[in-house]
Motif scaffolding. Structure first.
Motif, mmCIF file in Angstrom:
data_model
loop_
_atom_site.group_PDB
_atom_site.id
_atom_site.type_symbol
_atom_site.label_atom_id
_atom_site.label_comp_id
_atom_site.label_asym_id
_atom_site.label_seq_id
_atom_site.Cartn_x
_atom_site.Cartn_y
_atom_site.Cartn_z
ATOM 1 N N MET A 129 -11.164 -26.562 -12.062
ATOM 2 C CA MET A 129 -10.101 -27.628 -11.779
ATOM 3 C C MET A 129 -10.140 -28.165 -12.224
ATOM 4 S SD MET A 129 -7.646 -27.805 -8.814
ATOM 5 C CE MET A 129 -6.508 -26.586 -8.670
ATOM 6 N N ALA A 130 -9.092 -28.751 -13.244
ATOM 7 C CA ALA A 130 -8.834 -29.429 -14.285
ATOM 8 C C ALA A 130 -8.072 -31.200 -13.181
ATOM 9 C CB ALA A 130 -7.915 -29.494 -14.782
ATOM 10 N N VAL A 131 -7.914 -30.642 -11.912
ATOM 11 C CA VAL A 131 -6.713 -31.882 -11.577
ATOM 12 C C VAL A 131 -8.052 -32.285 -9.942
ATOM 13 C CG1 VAL A 131 -4.230 -31.891 -10.390
ATOM 14 C CG2 VAL A 131 -4.713 -31.290 -12.447
ATOM 15 N N VAL A 132 -7.661 -33.312 -9.892
ATOM 16 C CA VAL A 132 -8.715 -34.092 -9.120
ATOM 17 C C VAL A 132 -6.924 -35.020 -7.993
ATOM 18 C CG1 VAL A 132 -10.188 -35.526 -7.926
ATOM 19 C CG2 VAL A 132 -10.159 -34.397 -9.661
ATOM 20 N N LEU A 133 -6.995 -34.777 -7.050
ATOM 21 C CA LEU A 133 -6.157 -35.072 -5.794
ATOM 22 C C LEU A 133 -6.441 -35.503 -4.866
ATOM 23 C CD1 LEU A 133 -3.401 -32.103 -5.570
ATOM 24 C CD2 LEU A 133 -2.839 -33.900 -6.965
ATOM 25 N N ASP A 134 -6.316 -36.934 -4.286
ATOM 26 C CA ASP A 134 -6.205 -38.303 -3.327
ATOM 27 C C ASP A 134 -4.840 -37.746 -1.958
ATOM 28 O OD1 ASP A 134 -6.123 -40.207 -4.425
ATOM 29 O OD2 ASP A 134 -8.103 -40.620 -5.280
ATOM 30 N N ASP A 135 -5.287 -39.302 -1.629
ATOM 31 C CA ASP A 135 -3.637 -39.142 -1.063
ATOM 32 C C ASP A 135 -3.052 -40.214 -1.665
ATOM 33 O OD1 ASP A 135 -4.719 -38.751 1.523
ATOM 34 O OD2 ASP A 135 -5.559 -40.390 2.290
ATOM 35 N N HIS A 136 -3.670 -41.126 -2.537
ATOM 36 C CA HIS A 136 -2.739 -41.364 -3.894
ATOM 37 C C HIS A 136 -3.012 -41.553 -4.624
ATOM 38 C CE1 HIS A 136 -2.101 -43.829 0.246
ATOM 39 N NE2 HIS A 136 -2.789 -44.206 0.146
ATOM 40 N N LEU A 137 -3.602 -40.614 -5.498
ATOM 41 C CA LEU A 137 -3.842 -40.592 -6.904
ATOM 42 C C LEU A 137 -3.820 -39.106 -7.653
ATOM 43 C CD1 LEU A 137 -4.533 -42.826 -9.008
ATOM 44 C CD2 LEU A 137 -7.396 -42.593 -8.578
ATOM 45 N N VAL A 138 -3.435 -39.044 -8.979
ATOM 46 C CA VAL A 138 -3.879 -37.514 -8.640
ATOM 47 C C VAL A 138 -4.872 -38.183 -10.172
ATOM 48 C CG1 VAL A 138 -1.804 -37.793 -10.087
ATOM 49 C CG2 VAL A 138 -2.932 -35.151 -9.972
ATOM 50 N N THR A 139 -5.676 -37.345 -10.682
ATOM 51 C CA THR A 139 -6.324 -37.301 -11.920
ATOM 52 C C THR A 139 -6.227 -36.185 -12.397
ATOM 53 O OG1 THR A 139 -7.728 -39.391 -10.652
ATOM 54 C CG2 THR A 139 -9.230 -37.998 -12.752
ATOM 55 N N LEU A 140 -6.503 -36.437 -14.049
ATOM 56 C CA LEU A 140 -6.404 -34.889 -14.144
ATOM 57 C C LEU A 140 -6.881 -34.611 -15.420
ATOM 58 C CD1 LEU A 140 -4.924 -31.984 -15.332
ATOM 59 C CD2 LEU A 140 -2.695 -33.857 -16.631
ATOM 60 N N THR A 141 -7.861 -34.358 -15.671
ATOM 61 C CA THR A 141 -8.963 -34.110 -16.895
ATOM 62 C C THR A 141 -8.985 -33.024 -17.973
ATOM 63 O OG1 THR A 141 -11.311 -34.671 -14.885
ATOM 64 C CG2 THR A 141 -11.598 -33.283 -16.962
ATOM 65 N N CYS A 142 -9.541 -32.784 -18.902
ATOM 66 C CA CYS A 142 -9.245 -31.995 -20.152
ATOM 67 C C CYS A 142 -9.818 -31.318 -20.508
ATOM 68 C CB CYS A 142 -8.914 -33.380 -21.214
ATOM 69 S SG CYS A 142 -9.121 -32.290 -23.124
ATOM 70 N N ASP A 143 -9.726 -30.116 -19.939
ATOM 71 C CA ASP A 143 -10.515 -28.706 -20.384
ATOM 72 C C ASP A 143 -11.317 -29.106 -21.095
ATOM 73 O OD1 ASP A 143 -9.508 -27.503 -17.746
ATOM 74 O OD2 ASP A 143 -7.684 -27.252 -18.431
ATOM 75 N N ASN A 144 -10.765 -29.084 -22.010
ATOM 76 C CA ASN A 144 -11.903 -29.158 -23.557
ATOM 77 C C ASN A 144 -12.604 -30.426 -23.805
ATOM 78 O OD1 ASN A 144 -12.015 -27.619 -26.042
ATOM 79 N ND2 ASN A 144 -10.899 -29.232 -27.235
ATOM 80 N N CYS A 145 -12.209 -31.090 -23.859
ATOM 81 C CA CYS A 145 -13.308 -32.852 -23.793
ATOM 82 C C CYS A 145 -13.963 -33.121 -22.799
ATOM 83 C CB CYS A 145 -13.136 -33.655 -25.290
ATOM 84 S SG CYS A 145 -11.509 -34.556 -24.289
ATOM 85 N N GLY A 146 -13.012 -32.936 -21.317
ATOM 86 C CA GLY A 146 -13.542 -33.534 -21.060
ATOM 87 C C GLY A 146 -12.854 -35.519 -20.338
ATOM 88 N N ASP A 147 -12.109 -35.406 -20.979
ATOM 89 C CA ASP A 147 -11.808 -36.984 -20.953
ATOM 90 C C ASP A 147 -10.619 -36.923 -19.794
ATOM 91 O OD1 ASP A 147 -12.584 -38.618 -23.106
ATOM 92 O OD2 ASP A 147 -10.855 -38.275 -23.899
ATOM 93 N N THR A 148 -10.797 -38.196 -19.148
ATOM 94 C CA THR A 148 -9.489 -38.100 -17.904
ATOM 95 C C THR A 148 -8.267 -39.335 -17.799
ATOM 96 O OG1 THR A 148 -10.210 -39.770 -16.595
ATOM 97 C CG2 THR A 148 -11.515 -37.020 -16.359
ATOM 98 N N VAL A 149 -7.328 -39.108 -16.935
ATOM 99 C CA VAL A 149 -6.210 -39.959 -16.959
ATOM 100 C C VAL A 149 -5.575 -40.103 -15.301
ATOM 101 C CG1 VAL A 149 -4.657 -38.075 -17.771
ATOM 102 C CG2 VAL A 149 -4.066 -40.685 -18.114
ATOM 103 N N ALA A 150 -5.712 -41.000 -15.041
ATOM 104 C CA ALA A 150 -4.888 -40.949 -13.198
ATOM 105 C C ALA A 150 -3.855 -41.460 -13.519
ATOM 106 C CB ALA A 150 -6.166 -41.645 -12.518
#
Length: 191
Positions: free
Chosen positions: A1-22
């Motif tokens: 899965m490319a998305v990490v959710l916690d109570d206050h933050l969502v982090t998206l990870t690129c499936d191609n290169c692994g870069d993240t944005v939150a």
């Protein structure tokens, strides 16, 4: 899965290169990914499922095997960014390699260009490799190429580029050369 959710933050990870944005999590679970995808130029599903690609990888286009001059992937392995190329890289397809090499430079550290699925490089591709080598050297890093193709190895030998940057037989050999090398210990040869 490319998305990490916690109570206050969502982090998206690129499936191609692994870069993240939150970003802060929005109240509606139905819109949990769309703000990140739309605001940062990513592509993919607006939902938490399905593939997601960062702005750099989106510019590279589809990563399908057999596409002339296509980029199969960009991976970040510690201090090394690996750009895996497929097909012929020439004047018509060189832009794709150029974008991938600029992305690798943006990541800092060493660069490994895996040409294991590439059969032809023209002067456009050679120029891109030389520029990427210079950029890496300016950062105190190395650019290394991996290729088993007799034609590509001959082109690198005839142009004497195999004396400028390391050329390995396999991706594993190239990674072994780069592992443990601090980013400031690159060769002092200039082109």
């Amino acid at each position: 899965m490319a998305v990490v959710l916690d109570d206050h933050l969502v982090t998206l990870t690129c499936d191609n290169c692994g870069d993240t944005v939150a970003a802060p999590r929005v109240p509606s679970d139905a819109e949990v990914v769309w703000p990140l995808v739309s605001e940062h130029g990513w592509s993919g599903s607006p939902l938490a499922d399905g593939p997601h690609r960062c702005a750099h990888c989106t510019q590279l286009g589809p990563a399908a095997a057999g596409v002339p001059g296509g980029i199969l992937g960009i991976e970040h392995l510690g201090a090394v960014t690996v750009v895996t190329v497929a097909g012929d890289v020439d004047v018509d397809t060189g832009d794709t390699l150029g974008i991938a090499l600029r992305h690798a430079a943006d990541m800092g550290g060493h660069v490994l260009v895996d040409l294991g699925r590439t059969d032809l490089l023209d002067s456009t591709a050679l120029g891109l490799l030389v520029r990427a080598h210079r950029g890496a050297a300016e950062r105190g890093a190395l650019l290394c190429v991996a290729s088993t193709s007799p034609l590509i190895r001959q082109v690198l030998r005839v142009t004497r580029l195999d004396e400028v940057f390391p050329v390995a037989d396999t991706r594993a050999d190239a990674l072994a050369r780069l592992e443990g090398r601090a980013p400031d210990t690159g060769p002092q040869v200039s082109v």
